[in-house]
Design an enzyme around this catalytic site. Sequence first.
Site, PDB file in Angstrom:
ATOM      1  N   ARG A  47       0.835  -1.184   0.000  1.00  0.00           N
ATOM      2  CA  ARG A  47       0.000   0.000   0.000  1.00  0.00           C
ATOM      3  C   ARG A  47       0.874   1.240   0.000  1.00  0.00           C
ATOM      4  O   ARG A  47       2.039   1.192   0.378  1.00  0.00           O
ATOM      5  CB  ARG A  47      -0.901   0.026   1.247  1.00  0.00           C
ATOM      6  CG  ARG A  47      -2.086  -0.916   1.168  1.00  0.00           C
ATOM      7  CD  ARG A  47      -2.939  -0.804   2.424  1.00  0.00           C
ATOM      8  NE  ARG A  47      -2.147  -1.020   3.623  1.00  0.00           N
ATOM      9  CZ  ARG A  47      -1.708  -0.054   4.421  1.00  0.00           C
ATOM     10  NH1 ARG A  47      -2.026   1.200   4.188  1.00  0.00           N
ATOM     11  NH2 ARG A  47      -0.961  -0.342   5.464  1.00  0.00           N
ATOM     12  N   LYS A 188      -8.502  -2.498   1.728  1.00  0.00           N
ATOM     13  CA  LYS A 188      -8.297  -1.532   2.801  1.00  0.00           C
ATOM     14  C   LYS A 188      -9.095  -0.245   2.554  1.00  0.00           C
ATOM     15  O   LYS A 188      -9.414   0.475   3.498  1.00  0.00           O
ATOM     16  CB  LYS A 188      -6.797  -1.243   2.999  1.00  0.00           C
ATOM     17  CG  LYS A 188      -6.048  -2.396   3.722  1.00  0.00           C
ATOM     18  CD  LYS A 188      -6.609  -2.638   5.096  1.00  0.00           C
ATOM     19  CE  LYS A 188      -5.793  -3.433   6.100  1.00  0.00           C
ATOM     20  NZ  LYS A 188      -5.174  -4.669   5.832  1.00  0.00           N
ATOM     21  N   HIS A 208      -8.933  -3.969  13.407  1.00  0.00           N
ATOM     22  CA  HIS A 208      -7.943  -4.578  12.525  1.00  0.00           C
ATOM     23  C   HIS A 208      -7.426  -5.836  13.232  1.00  0.00           C
ATOM     24  O   HIS A 208      -6.401  -5.799  13.918  1.00  0.00           O
ATOM     25  CB  HIS A 208      -6.803  -3.575  12.265  1.00  0.00           C
ATOM     26  CG  HIS A 208      -5.811  -4.040  11.249  1.00  0.00           C
ATOM     27  ND1 HIS A 208      -4.470  -3.736  11.303  1.00  0.00           N
ATOM     28  CD2 HIS A 208      -5.966  -4.795  10.133  1.00  0.00           C
ATOM     29  CE1 HIS A 208      -3.857  -4.276  10.268  1.00  0.00           C
ATOM     30  NE2 HIS A 208      -4.737  -4.919   9.554  1.00  0.00           N
ATOM     31  N   SER A 226       0.790  -5.011  10.442  1.00  0.00           N
ATOM     32  CA  SER A 226       1.203  -5.914   9.370  1.00  0.00           C
ATOM     33  C   SER A 226       2.415  -6.748   9.791  1.00  0.00           C
ATOM     34  O   SER A 226       3.380  -6.220  10.341  1.00  0.00           O
ATOM     35  CB  SER A 226       1.538  -5.096   8.124  1.00  0.00           C
ATOM     36  OG  SER A 226       1.782  -5.964   7.059  1.00  0.00           O
ATOM     37  N   LYS A 230      -1.359 -11.971  12.630  1.00  0.00           N
ATOM     38  CA  LYS A 230      -2.817 -12.134  12.676  1.00  0.00           C
ATOM     39  C   LYS A 230      -3.266 -13.335  11.837  1.00  0.00           C
ATOM     40  O   LYS A 230      -3.978 -14.208  12.302  1.00  0.00           O
ATOM     41  CB  LYS A 230      -3.536 -10.878  12.144  1.00  0.00           C
ATOM     42  CG  LYS A 230      -3.398  -9.652  13.003  1.00  0.00           C
ATOM     43  CD  LYS A 230      -4.198  -8.492  12.446  1.00  0.00           C
ATOM     44  CE  LYS A 230      -3.749  -8.034  11.062  1.00  0.00           C
ATOM     45  NZ  LYS A 230      -2.365  -7.577  10.975  1.00  0.00           N
ATOM     46  N   THR A 231      -2.846 -13.329  10.572  1.00  0.00           N
ATOM     47  CA  THR A 231      -3.267 -14.392   9.659  1.00  0.00           C
ATOM     48  C   THR A 231      -2.681 -15.730  10.100  1.00  0.00           C
ATOM     49  O   THR A 231      -3.373 -16.746  10.158  1.00  0.00           O
ATOM     50  CB  THR A 231      -2.822 -14.056   8.223  1.00  0.00           C
ATOM     51  OG1 THR A 231      -3.419 -12.813   7.853  1.00  0.00           O
ATOM     52  CG2 THR A 231      -3.248 -15.118   7.235  1.00  0.00           C
ATOM     53  N   ASP A 245      -8.664 -10.595   9.028  1.00  0.00           N
ATOM     54  CA  ASP A 245      -8.020  -9.270   9.110  1.00  0.00           C
ATOM     55  C   ASP A 245      -8.909  -8.129   9.593  1.00  0.00           C
ATOM     56  O   ASP A 245      -8.395  -7.146  10.116  1.00  0.00           O
ATOM     57  CB  ASP A 245      -7.477  -8.918   7.718  1.00  0.00           C
ATOM     58  CG  ASP A 245      -6.495  -7.751   7.730  1.00  0.00           C
ATOM     59  OD1 ASP A 245      -5.485  -7.849   8.453  1.00  0.00           O
ATOM     60  OD2 ASP A 245      -6.734  -6.757   7.032  1.00  0.00           O
ATOM     61  N   ARG A 309       2.257 -12.270  -1.506  1.00  0.00           N
ATOM     62  CA  ARG A 309       0.946 -12.517  -0.896  1.00  0.00           C
ATOM     63  C   ARG A 309       0.144 -13.530  -1.675  1.00  0.00           C
ATOM     64  O   ARG A 309       0.379 -13.766  -2.859  1.00  0.00           O
ATOM     65  CB  ARG A 309       0.126 -11.213  -0.890  1.00  0.00           C
ATOM     66  CG  ARG A 309       0.649 -10.124   0.002  1.00  0.00           C
ATOM     67  CD  ARG A 309      -0.024 -10.178   1.340  1.00  0.00           C
ATOM     68  NE  ARG A 309       0.477  -9.134   2.229  1.00  0.00           N
ATOM     69  CZ  ARG A 309      -0.029  -8.894   3.432  1.00  0.00           C
ATOM     70  NH1 ARG A 309      -1.040  -9.590   3.887  1.00  0.00           N
ATOM     71  NH2 ARG A 309       0.482  -7.964   4.197  1.00  0.00           N
TER      72      ARG A 309
END
Length: 525
Positions: A47, A188, A208, A226, A230-231, A245, A309
């Site tokens: 991003r 996002k 988030h 990031s 989390k994932t 997410d 990704r």
Amino acid sequence: MSLNTSNSNYFQQMTPKKLVEITIKKGQGQLTNSGSLAINTGKFTGRSPKDRFIVEEDITKGVLNWGEINISISSENYRKLKDDILKYLEGKEIYTRFANAGALKKYQLRLEVITEYAWSNLFAYNMFIRPEEKELENFRKDWTIIDAPGFMADPGVHGTRQSNFAILSFSEKTVLIGGTGYTGEIKKGIFSALNFILPTEHDVLPMHCSANVGKNKDTAIFFGLSGTGKTTLSADPNRKLVGDDEHGWTPEGQIFNFEGGCYAKVIDLDKKSEPDIYNAIHVGALLENVIIKNGEVDFKDISITQNTRVSYPINHIDNIQVPSVGENPENIFFLTADAFGVLPPVSKLTKNQAAYHFISGYTSKIAGTEAGINEPVPSFSACFGEPFMPLHPTIYAEMLSEKIERSDANVWLINTGWTGGAYGVGSRIKLEYTRAMVNAILDGKLDKTYSYEKYHIHSVFGVAQPRSCPGVPDKVLSPRATWDNDEAYYTAAFKLSNAFRINFAKFESYANEEIRRGGPQRFDF
Ligand code: ATP
Ligand code: MN
């Protein structure tokens, strides 16, 4: 001006199979041996937060937390840009799709995603919630996303910083994306919209975080910036995945996923340590910026970017919660990848410490999801997601504190970063250990209340550090012990606690004395 839908090159609601075919036919991607499609997003592989604008208009003017994160742009510039994008798309083959955001109907946004590239549309298919056939018959969209990576803005004409941009207009209910092919901007963009709409219109806290539920329906949520896990940590074969997410916490006491898919990092992806993610990469999955050798993805090759990704629909994960809704969380994890190697790998936070750490949102940036970041640096991002939060961080923080209070959730700080020394000296803590700590908590094997026998209070951060944890050597639980050099350890610890306090200064006037006492070098357990 609106998009000319009589355009013969306007492809609506294409199946993933068709989108893959088109991508390959146009030479924009290739199939891997697993059957997934691999594409390159172009110049941008992350991003670009400095090019994310929000239109300053009546709805947003006095309400938004304007500044370097929520950068304002005028309605005139927005309009010019929109007209020019539509002109640019006119006559091109474009792809449109209806999709939903939000697993609970009551809080759902209905979207139309219009993309210049077929593979961007596949991303939208993977990541948003796929409407049922009968919903499509009378689909009335709320929001529109127009994604035109090939369109370049002219800063002199459009008021952007450079040729790429992501712009939200709350009055037009539109997200415009141009000059960048990075797919993450699409999801996002809508996340940012929800982060404004849900708290202001519905008293829902947007977060988030990832979420999963155990056999007893106990929900766990994992906040983190990031790369903090989390994932990775929410993909747990023994628990049902709610989402990857973005979630909302409703006044009715539910956690619901905004999305319909997962967007996982695949750097160094290993079948053994991350089987769920590895096995999700098959027909329908969309790989980004990976290197392929004889049809096989080389997950170690980061010659394009470290931010490689994959996106896939959530049902590529075996064990999922349907619909993507859970109850009030029993456990809340704040994930941080501390490159100083100072924070304990697991610690229990008091409610005040939870509020303090949520507003602080500490991690160390490692390997960029954002353009231009390749070195590790300490970083604070309020609510563990400041770039996506249009309102002042304290609004979300107060909502979270209130919800924690009411649900009596336990809050834990997990350092998924360095151990045995800072970045360069120590090493990243083994995923196996982090998983063991998280599992111990979820299985109720770590006490929820403080006792001297079970916990050591960290002398700088004041958090409660367990003395032992199933599946983890005792020594690993004490960062000081892993350093084998007390002086160096405490020097680093004070350096970090100082960074916390300097960062917190901007929130000081909003925080009451109790929250302030949740910061480093205080004892208020
Ligand atoms: P984003 O918001 O960008 O999606 P994320 O919080 O979902 O980020 P992950 O995709 O889970 O982060 O990335 C964590 C990365 O760190 C993975 O590549 C994972 O393999 C790696 N990793 C290494 N050690 C650990 C650990 N101890 N705990 C968690 N992740 C680890
Ligand atoms: Mn993630």
